[in-house]
Write an enzyme that holds these catalytic residues in place. Sequence first.
Site, PDB file in Angstrom:
ATOM      1  N   LEU A 123       0.831  -1.215   0.000  1.00 23.00           N
ATOM      2  CA  LEU A 123       0.000   0.000   0.000  1.00 23.00           C
ATOM      3  C   LEU A 123       0.862   1.260   0.000  1.00 23.00           C
ATOM      4  CD1 LEU A 123      -2.682  -1.184   2.590  1.00 23.00           C
ATOM      5  CD2 LEU A 123      -3.125  -0.651   0.175  1.00 23.00           C
ATOM      6  N   SER A 128       2.115  25.376   1.792  1.00 19.87           N
ATOM      7  CA  SER A 128       3.522  25.320   2.261  1.00 19.87           C
ATOM      8  C   SER A 128       4.194  24.168   1.508  1.00 19.87           C
ATOM      9  CB  SER A 128       3.593  25.074   3.769  1.00 19.87           C
ATOM     10  OG  SER A 128       2.699  25.896   4.473  1.00 19.87           O
ATOM     11  N   LYS A 150       6.176  21.372  -0.460  1.00 21.32           N
ATOM     12  CA  LYS A 150       7.472  20.716  -0.237  1.00 21.32           C
ATOM     13  C   LYS A 150       8.359  20.936  -1.464  1.00 21.32           C
ATOM     14  CE  LYS A 150       5.941  16.835   2.660  1.00 21.32           C
ATOM     15  NZ  LYS A 150       6.798  17.103   3.817  1.00 21.32           N
ATOM     16  N   ASP A 169       2.849   8.522   2.712  1.00 18.31           N
ATOM     17  CA  ASP A 169       2.476   9.264   3.919  1.00 18.31           C
ATOM     18  C   ASP A 169       1.188   8.701   4.546  1.00 18.31           C
ATOM     19  OD1 ASP A 169       3.272  11.220   5.720  1.00 18.31           O
ATOM     20  OD2 ASP A 169       2.089  12.806   4.754  1.00 18.31           O
ATOM     21  N   ASP A 207       2.001  22.087   5.773  1.00 19.57           N
ATOM     22  CA  ASP A 207       2.685  20.802   5.632  1.00 19.57           C
ATOM     23  C   ASP A 207       2.643  19.989   6.940  1.00 19.57           C
ATOM     24  OD1 ASP A 207       4.071  18.801   4.405  1.00 19.57           O
ATOM     25  OD2 ASP A 207       6.027  19.789   4.463  1.00 19.57           O
ATOM     26  N   ARG A 258      -1.049  15.929  11.799  1.00 23.92           N
ATOM     27  CA  ARG A 258      -1.572  16.134  13.153  1.00 23.92           C
ATOM     28  C   ARG A 258      -3.002  16.673  13.122  1.00 23.92           C
ATOM     29  NH1 ARG A 258       3.494  19.874  14.557  1.00 23.92           N
ATOM     30  NH2 ARG A 258       4.349  18.560  12.918  1.00 23.92           N
TER      31      ARG A 258
HETATM   32  N1  BES Z   1       4.655  13.694   6.038  1.00 21.56           N
HETATM   33  C1  BES Z   1       5.530  14.643   6.556  1.00 21.56           C
HETATM   34  C2  BES Z   1       6.632  14.070   7.433  1.00 21.56           C
HETATM   35  C3  BES Z   1       7.608  13.137   6.783  1.00 21.56           C
HETATM   36  C4  BES Z   1       8.812  13.600   6.319  1.00 21.56           C
HETATM   37  C5  BES Z   1       7.353  11.793   6.704  1.00 21.56           C
HETATM   38  C6  BES Z   1       9.726  12.732   5.754  1.00 21.56           C
HETATM   39  C7  BES Z   1       8.262  10.925   6.149  1.00 21.56           C
HETATM   40  C8  BES Z   1       9.443  11.389   5.670  1.00 21.56           C
HETATM   41  C9  BES Z   1       4.748  15.639   7.402  1.00 21.56           C
HETATM   42  O1  BES Z   1       3.448  15.874   7.006  1.00 21.56           O
HETATM   43  C10 BES Z   1       5.477  16.928   7.335  1.00 21.56           C
HETATM   44  O2  BES Z   1       5.639  17.436   6.265  1.00 21.56           O
HETATM   45  N2  BES Z   1       5.926  17.428   8.472  1.00 21.56           N
HETATM   46  C11 BES Z   1       6.688  18.626   8.508  1.00 21.56           C
HETATM   47  C12 BES Z   1       6.302  19.357   9.767  1.00 21.56           C
HETATM   48  C13 BES Z   1       6.847  20.755   9.847  1.00 21.56           C
HETATM   49  C14 BES Z   1       6.198  21.623   8.798  1.00 21.56           C
HETATM   50  C15 BES Z   1       6.572  21.305  11.221  1.00 21.56           C
HETATM   51  C16 BES Z   1       8.165  18.285   8.526  1.00 21.56           C
HETATM   52  O3  BES Z   1       8.538  17.288   9.133  1.00 21.56           O
HETATM   53  O4  BES Z   1       8.934  18.983   7.894  1.00 21.56           O
HETATM   54 ZN    ZN Z   2       2.498  14.291   6.016  1.00 21.84          ZN
HETATM   55 ZN    ZN Z   3       3.248  17.357   5.522  1.00 18.27          ZN
END
Ligand code: BES
Ligand code: ZN
Ligand code: ZN
Length: 523
Positions: free
Chosen positions: A203, A292, A294, A305, A364, A368
């Site tokens: 998955l 925001s 990536k 994810d 991003d 949560r």
């Molecule tokens: N899905 C990502 C976290 C992630 C990063 C999972 C790399 C697996 C590998 C999450 O939604 C995210 O982007 N988190 C941000 C939080 C930040 C904006 C406070 C992060 O980790 O940069």
């Molecule tokens: Zn995420």
């Molecule tokens: Zn994210």
Amino acid sequence: MLLPCVRSLARAVPRACSCSAHGPSPRGYSRAAPGKGLVLGVYSSEKDGTAQFTSAGDAFDRLVSGKLRALLSLCGPPLKKGKTRIFHGLHQDFPSVAVVGLGKKNAGINEQENWNEGKENIRTAVAVGCRQIQDLEIPCVEVDPCGDAQAAAEGAVLGLHEYNELKQKKKPVVTPQLHGSAEKEAWQKGVIYAEGQNLARYLMEAPANYITPIKFAEHIEQKLRSFSSVKVHIRQESWITTQEMGAFLSVAKGSAEPPIFLEIHYLGSANTDDSPLVFVGKGVTFDSGGISLKPSSGMDAMRADMGGAATVCSAIVTAAALNLPLNIIGLAPLCENMPSGKANKPGDVVRAKNGKTIQVDNTDAEGRLLLADALCYAHNFNARAIVNAATLTGAMDVALGSAATGVFTNSSWLWSHLYEASILTGDRVWRMPLFEHYTKQVTDCPLADVSNIGKYSRAGGACTAAAFLKEFVTASHWAHLDIAGVMSNKDEVPYLRKGMAGRPTRTLVEFAARLSQDSHNAK
Ligand code: BES
Ligand code: ZN
Ligand code: ZN
């Protein structure tokens, strides 16, 4: 001149494979199948350098009049852990025999490594041996249980797995079977555990245009269809709206793909009213970051994810297959995080199911938001424990890398069960803090009750994310598993190929199994 890996000491007689997946060919012709492969373990020898076979290895060596031992010593120094040698033509039933190094004979729990080294060695050796047989395009392989048939089966089934659904040229399918008749039950258990993890890997690896929220839910529903002890509810957007899950919906509305809230009830306990274990999994089927956004490099990995949802749902499928005597509820908020004219904007304020307002300072940090609502909903079930899994923060990967899942929990009872389970599975956990220190950094928020990022930006990012989730939990046994660091495998776990790892599915299953034992003991 000594010949390493000598061919044809006995003449090989090709036979049709007799395993269930490759039975006799249609119309009764004996297919020109290359016969079976055999994987045998060998311990590293302590003193004299001679091979220390397992009991299966010993028996096979006797069968071929000591030729295996003779050949191994001809081939050079004793086999190191995870290294292999292949011999052809030793026995007509097994034209190819892979001998693999198991390391020390009496390896057990390693206190430094927090895992059972003996089991890990078996998983690795068997995976390596099975892949060698696969490279020879032999469709069946019998596997030495190496004294722990469950670990051997896990090594075989995990080691052979590869996602090649969308390729025209696929690796040959190899069916592993137990060599000998002892430990059948343990072997079967290992197959079920490993298939559970492989489901999560499948998955997670699949492209986001294949595994959309609805496709994810339908795939899990299909896997659970045959179990009368399971009920699956695929909740649509209208249901999510009536539940007032404003935080989840705020993420979902940025995408053209409708959200789904997947709810699974597995009633395995003799008493269907027994308090359930509740699993919650982050199900972002693609995380672009939203507004925001990536960086584009590596963004494709964000198809995984939904790893939290994949691992918890796969753990429930596995629990059902094992018929574990406990009740489990699985909850998976599923959606995409995309930038669009309808997407969350930095600074927007949304309202979660429990009435708390959230300032979305970074779109991003979307996982949560989904989990806030799903955790509130999880409190409806009088749970024994609530355990959520999520690829939540890049900071978790920075902290522990892929060595272990980070566990943030308010319950030492829950922690000890997860920890004990992980020692057995080798898919480790490490306890992380839930200090008030981090709570202050998310509740000091200009416009709302809580911000979705810590006020000191990246510092302790995994911990501020956990502190945020804690704002939506009142249960006294809750654990948040941040699985971002263990989401994928390069070569760190030798019995998993490169790709999405499906970790820590087996630890979740083992944990549920332990919890079911706990309730048994209490009765
Ligand atoms: N899905 C990502 C976290 C992630 C990063 C999972 C790399 C697996 C590998 C999450 O939604 C995210 O982007 N988190 C941000 C939080 C930040 C904006 C406070 C992060 O980790 O940069
Ligand atoms: Zn995420
Ligand atoms: Zn994210």
